[in-house]
Design an enzyme around this catalytic site. Structure first.
Site, short mmCIF file in Angstrom:
data_model
loop_
_atom_site.label_atom_id
_atom_site.label_comp_id
_atom_site.label_asym_id
_atom_site.label_seq_id
_atom_site.Cartn_x
_atom_site.Cartn_y
_atom_site.Cartn_z
N CYS A 37 20.74 13.50 46.89
CA CYS A 37 20.23 12.25 46.36
C CYS A 37 18.77 12.41 45.96
O CYS A 37 18.16 13.45 46.16
CB CYS A 37 20.37 11.13 47.40
SG CYS A 37 19.42 11.46 48.90
N CYS A 81 16.48 13.44 48.66
CA CYS A 81 16.51 14.89 48.92
C CYS A 81 15.56 15.62 47.98
O CYS A 81 14.74 16.44 48.42
CB CYS A 81 17.93 15.44 48.72
SG CYS A 81 19.17 14.75 49.82
N CYS A 134 47.96 61.00 46.17
CA CYS A 134 47.41 61.91 47.18
C CYS A 134 45.97 62.27 46.84
O CYS A 134 45.44 61.84 45.81
CB CYS A 134 48.24 63.18 47.27
SG CYS A 134 48.28 64.09 45.69
N CYS A 185 45.24 63.69 43.44
CA CYS A 185 45.12 62.71 42.36
C CYS A 185 43.67 62.24 42.22
O CYS A 185 43.09 62.23 41.13
CB CYS A 185 46.03 61.51 42.61
SG CYS A 185 47.79 61.91 42.67
N ASP A 188 4.18 17.61 6.96
CA ASP A 188 3.52 18.61 6.13
C ASP A 188 4.25 18.62 4.79
O ASP A 188 5.44 18.33 4.72
CB ASP A 188 3.61 19.98 6.80
CG ASP A 188 3.03 21.07 5.92
OD1 ASP A 188 1.88 20.92 5.50
OD2 ASP A 188 3.74 22.06 5.66
N ASP A 212 6.49 23.44 9.30
CA ASP A 212 7.29 24.66 9.37
C ASP A 212 6.46 25.93 9.31
O ASP A 212 6.97 27.02 9.56
CB ASP A 212 8.32 24.69 8.24
CG ASP A 212 7.67 24.99 6.90
OD1 ASP A 212 6.56 24.48 6.67
OD2 ASP A 212 8.27 25.72 6.10
N ASP A 271 0.70 25.15 10.59
CA ASP A 271 1.02 23.85 11.20
C ASP A 271 1.00 23.91 12.72
O ASP A 271 1.11 22.88 13.39
CB ASP A 271 2.41 23.36 10.75
CG ASP A 271 2.49 23.15 9.25
OD1 ASP A 271 1.49 22.70 8.68
OD2 ASP A 271 3.55 23.46 8.66
#
Length: 812
Positions: free
Chosen positions: A12, A15, A88, A91, A505, A701, A705
């Site tokens: 909550c 907390c 085995c 292998c 701009d 952009d 700026d």
């Protein structure tokens, strides 16, 4: 420096406020912001002191954990594989031998007993699928070990069984405990547990069921009491004290019944204690489900990351995990497939759907040397692409981190709830104690007072208060991301809703950012374009570029010229068929003694419209004139009108001459023009507007700026612009559609309204709920709130707040 950690044990607003209070007391910590929904804390400190911070938080009943570190850029990787078919030791030894001989394998360890192999390899030299192929050639099958996924599935199944199993036990407890409390109507019970014939059994079965539920909810008591002892009382504290009091009182009544006092059956509150715990647990379960929906934007973005990619190596195609793709790998992307990582197209052409990044529905044509991005979809052709960045640095990954950061930072309005939550739990405990005491003196009835005490504690849970702001911000920023709008913080989201002045701009924002030929005045327009293009070939001047582009669009072939001469500030000239060909300004023509009267009126009209003019002459005669301008983007005028109607002042700022800037602004419908501004002075103009009391949003952009974007209350960067502008802005628009400026401001207003609604209902709920639980209606209407209904109401309040926030997903 900023540090982000996971915090467990919070339920909550009290907390989260307690965690913040604990951390802010630690030496070296400047600020600590807790996000209750994400269960994360963002700490600003001089240096990291994780162990000390973890210990301090642990004393308050919570756990601080480090988030998973960013993927190591090293391409050495360890995996555990299941090997099928080993019989085995020969292998396992054979597999080890074969793998160790393979280039790119750094280390191998095969465990015959577990049928597993731990393999370390270099991803730049060999992929996991190639390792599996090597193992298959040896006569065995291999696959990635699945244990972790199985454990997660088992954990989820266990949680569901735990939650719903507890609810079933609670229902039985409620049925038995309430069987005799319905007036003249009694619920049927077996004689062995009837309160009339076997009162002890009746009490004892409730004791057993309530104890089972209490044990299942032991975390409430552990965390609640621990938090109380360390002065950080929270929701767990309220539930623990309330249900614990009811349980202990009922145990005393059980002993009283055992000693022959059968009337004590009316003083049993086992069902109140047990059912409240079950309902709170179920409420938390529903809340968790709702919170997952509110984080759905990030999940949706994560799902866009393909899990596999097709590697093109040595002329062969091979499917591999995306995690294994490294910079330099060449991938095949077939029609209908998602692009696995960011990269550059090295072969092929195709249309790519980039709507998941830009929100733009129209596909984009991609060819050799074009960039492609992770998560976008190849629609038709076959592409070969080379991975250009690490998987953690793709555009999609950056967007995900941007959204996560926005959702982890608090909006200023959230501080209201935080401040209240800090004092809320102690005040509620005081109200519960005082109310119970008053009613005890009035009624002389311990069980009545206990009902008051438990109900007040349970109904006053501040969960709804804590969820009001972060859930709305999470859903809002998530919705914005779906629209191609990335809001970097909750603070930016809130401030954007108060903006009353928008400064655009000009170049690249209002206009497309490059000059175009708009008009050709001549009897033979193609000839004028051809001659002008011939003179401008090889030039990088913006006006020359516009002329050459126009000639290319018209498919006009310019004649070849040699010995082109430039006259600074005037134009260019050359010889064509031993006759003089010129392109330049009117002054150049007049100095040559040429008659310019034919196009004077047209030049005047063009200049008033903010257009540049290029005159063209051949053989000592003016043959035409070109008008060149930076055209405004689509929908600019509509956006300006919409912003103006919503009560915002709109400005355009430009370094152009006042006449040119005013002409562009007129086309855009903007009346406030700030012209002839040097790039470094744009921020000063924003500051000047702020001194007039305006809250400014700057839209730009370019690199020039960046300072103005930072100076404004909210900086909005066009996503196609420079990285510096994007880094400086608070809101990034991934599309070049200027309508998104208005959409972003409108969305921020909707989110703030949603937050205010959530806070109102959270405050209203507690304002009404606590007095009712305290028995204010009892003297007149004899209405007393049962702890069971208080628990249900508490759960409902949290879910309703989250549900209200989820309505933002319908924003358009």
């Amino acid at each position: 420096m900023e540090f982000k950690y996971h915090v467990s044990g919070m339920h909550c607003a009290a907390c989260s406020a307690a965690v913040e209070r604990i951390l802010k007391k630690q030496e070296g910590i400047e600020t600590a912001q807790v996000n209750l929904v994400m269960e994360e804390v963002l700490i600003q400190a001089e240096e990291e002191n994780f162990d000390a911070w973890k210990e301090a938080v642990s004393k308050g009943g919570f756990e601080l954990e480090k988030l998973q570190d960013k993927k190591d850029v090293s391409y050495h990787k360890k995996v555990v594989c299941d090997i099928l078919g080993m019989q085995c030791a020969a292998c396992s030894a054979g597999i080890e031998k074969v793998l160790k001989r393979t280039e790119g394998i750094l280390d191998v360890s095969v465990n015959l007993l577990l049928n597993q192999a731990e393999i370390e390899y270099d991803q730049t030299k060999i992929k996991l699928e190639e390792i599996f192929q090597v193992i298959q050639k040896g006569g065995f099958d291999a696959r990635i070990h699945q244990e972790q996924q199985q454990e997660e599935t088992k954990k989820k199944d266990y949680e569901n069984v735990h939650i719903y199993g507890t609810l079933i036990v609670a229902f039985l407890l409620l049925y038995i405990g309430m069987s005799h409390m319905l007036g003249s109507f009694e619920l049927p019970l077996p004689n062995i547990i009837s309160y009339k014939t076997n009162p002890f059994n009746f009490a004892f079965i409730q004791f057993v069921l309530a104890t089972i539920i209490a044990i299942s909810g032991w975390k409430f008591y552990y965390r609640g009491i621990r938090s109380l002892l360390h002065g950080a009382a929270n929701m767990d504290t309220l539930v623990a004290i309330g249900t614990g009091s009811a349980y202990i009182y009922s145990v005393f009544s059980l002993f009283s019944i055992a000693n022959g006092n059968v009337h004590a059956v009316h003083s049993l509150y086992f069902e109140g204690a047990g059912v409240v715990i079950a309902l709170v647990q179920f409420g938390k379960h529903l809340e968790a489900i709702s919170k997952k929906k509110s984080t759905g934007a990030i999940q949706a973005l994560l799902q866009l990351r393909p899990k596999t990619a097709t590697l093109f190596k040595n002329g062969k195609e091979m499917e591999i995990s995306v995690d294994e793709v490294v910079v330099g790998d060449v991938l095949v992307v077939k029609a209908g497939e998602h692009i696995a990582v960011d990269g550059i197209v090295v072969e092929g052409e195709s249309n790519v759907d980039e709507s998941m990044l830009s929100g733009e529905s129209m596909p984009v044509k991609k060819g050799v040397q074009d960039e492609v991005h992770q998560g976008t979809m190849n629609l038709d052709g076959r592409l070969l692409m080379r991975c250009s960045v690490d998987n953690e640095d793709t555009t999609l990954s950056k967007i995900i981190r941007m959204v996560e950061d926005a959702q982890s930072k608090k909006a200023p309005i959230a501080r209201i709830a935080d401040r209240i939550s800090m004092y809320f739990v102690p005040i509620v405990m005081g109200i519960a104690f005082v109310s119970a005491l008053i009613w005890y003196f009035i009624q002389k009835d311990v069980s009545f007072s206990l009902t008051i005490f438990v109900s007040v504690l349970v109904i006053a849970c501040p969960c709804a208060l804590g969820l009001a702001t972060p859930t709305a911000i999470m859903v809002g920023t998530g919705k914005a991301a779906q629209l191609g709008i990335f809001i970097k913080s909750g603070e930016a989201l809130e401030i954007a809703s108060h903006i009353d002045c928008v400064v655009f701009d000009k170049t690249g924002t209002i206009t497309i950012g490059k000059p175009l030929v708009t008009d050709v005045f001549a009897q033979d327009k193609q000839q004028v374009l051809a001659y002008a293009a011939a003179l401008e070939q090889g030039s990088v001047h913006p006006l020359a570029t516009a002329i050459l582009q126009k000639a290319e669009e018209e498919h006009i072939l310019a004649p070849s010229l040699s010995n082109i001469q430039t006259v600074n500030g005037k134009g260019v000239y050359a010889q064509l068929s031993e006759k003089k060909l010129m392109a330049g300004n009117r002054r150049m023509m007049e100095e040559e003694g040429l008659d310019v009267s034919m196009y004077l009126e047209a030049e005047k009209a063009c200049q008033e419209a903010g257009k540049s003019v290029v005159w063209v002459s051949y053989d000592q005669q003016v043959i035409g004139m070109l008008a060149i301008a930076d055209k405004i983007k689509d929908h600019v005028r509509d956006v300006v009108e919409s912003l103006t109607k919503s009560g915002k002042e709109v400005y355009m700022i430009s370094g152009d001459h006042t006449r040119t800037a005013t002409a562009i602004a007129k086309q855009a419908g903007i009346t406030n023009v700030i012209a002839e501004v040097l790039p470094q002075d744009k921020a000063e103009e924003v500051k000047r507007l702020q001194k007039l009391g305006k809250k400014v949003a700057m839209v730009g952009d370019g690199i020039n700026d960046a300072i103005a974007l930072t100076q404004s209350e909210v900086g909005i960067a066009i996503g196609s612009g420079s990285d510096v502008a994007i880094e400086s802005a608070d809101i990034v628009l991934m599309k070049e559609d200027i309508r998104d400026v208005e959409t972003a401001l409108r969305l921020s207003h909707s989110v703030l309204r949603n937050i205010k609604q959530n806070l109102f209902w959270a405050f209203f709920y507690n304002t009404i709920g606590i007095p009712v639980a305290a028995g204010i209606l009892y003297p007149i209407f004899h209405i007393l709130l049962s702890p069971v209904f208080a628990g249900a109401a508490m759960a409902f309040s949290s879910v309703s707040v989250v549900s209200n926030a989820l309505r933002l997903r319908n924003f358009k």
